[in-house]
Design a protein around this motif. Structure first.
Motif, PDB file in Angstrom:
ATOM      1  N   PRO A 171       0.832  -1.205   0.000  1.00 36.50           N
ATOM      2  CA  PRO A 171       0.000   0.000   0.000  1.00 36.50           C
ATOM      3  C   PRO A 171       0.869   1.258   0.000  1.00 36.50           C
ATOM      4  O   PRO A 171       1.995   1.250   0.510  1.00 36.50           O
ATOM      5  N   ASP A 172       0.335   2.339  -0.552  1.00 29.07           N
ATOM      6  CA  ASP A 172       1.072   3.610  -0.605  1.00 29.07           C
ATOM      7  C   ASP A 172       1.497   4.097   0.771  1.00 29.07           C
ATOM      8  O   ASP A 172       2.538   4.716   0.922  1.00 29.07           O
ATOM      9  N   HIS A 187      -1.335  -8.925   1.674  1.00 26.34           N
ATOM     10  CA  HIS A 187      -2.659  -8.312   1.569  1.00 26.34           C
ATOM     11  C   HIS A 187      -3.806  -9.163   2.108  1.00 26.34           C
ATOM     12  O   HIS A 187      -4.805  -8.618   2.565  1.00 26.34           O
TER      13      HIS A 187
END
Length: 131
Positions: free
Chosen positions: A31-32, A90
């Motif tokens: 994720p960013d 994830h």
């Protein structure tokens, strides 16, 4: 010999609950907002993503068998500067994920315990392999 650090598994969405363990992504993408380290040796291949669980498992286990588990442990220890490590991906706990294959591979080859961390954080829940 392999008890200097503990290794856990978990998923990105619960990362804040894993305070005290150094976050390490073993996902193809992170994720960013993720600001931990990446350990690419435990990444699956993009080509596995459309495989059945059985084919994915066979291919990924064959890949892992080419790695040196002691070297991976030492690299994770160095990456975390001696802190306990949580390997992140994830998929939610209980879902099929390659992190469980990595955990099993480490357990079998290094004779260590690698627990999946639950929603409560550093209170380990059993992995799919403990059931």
């Amino acid at each position: 010999m392999f008890n200097d650090i503990k290794i856990y598994t978990g998923y990105f969405a619960n990362q804040k609950k894993y305070a005290g363990a150094f976050p390490v992504s073993i996902a193809l993408t992170s994720p960013d907002w993720f600001h931990g380290a990446n350990y690419r040796k435990f990444n699956p291949e993009w080509s596995y993503m459309h495989d059945s669980i059985e084919d994915y498992t066979a291919k990924f286990n064959a890949y892992l068998s080419q790695l040196d588990p002691a070297e991976c442990y030492k690299e994770l220890k160095k990456l975390s500067k001696g802190k306990d490590v949580v390997l992140l991906c994830h998929e939610k706990e209980g879902d099929f994920c390659h992190r469980h294959l990595v955990a099993r591979w480490l357990q079998v080859n290094l004779h260590i315990t690698v627990k999946e961390l639950g929603r409560a954080g550093l209170d380990p829940i059993p992995t799919l392999f403990d059931i």
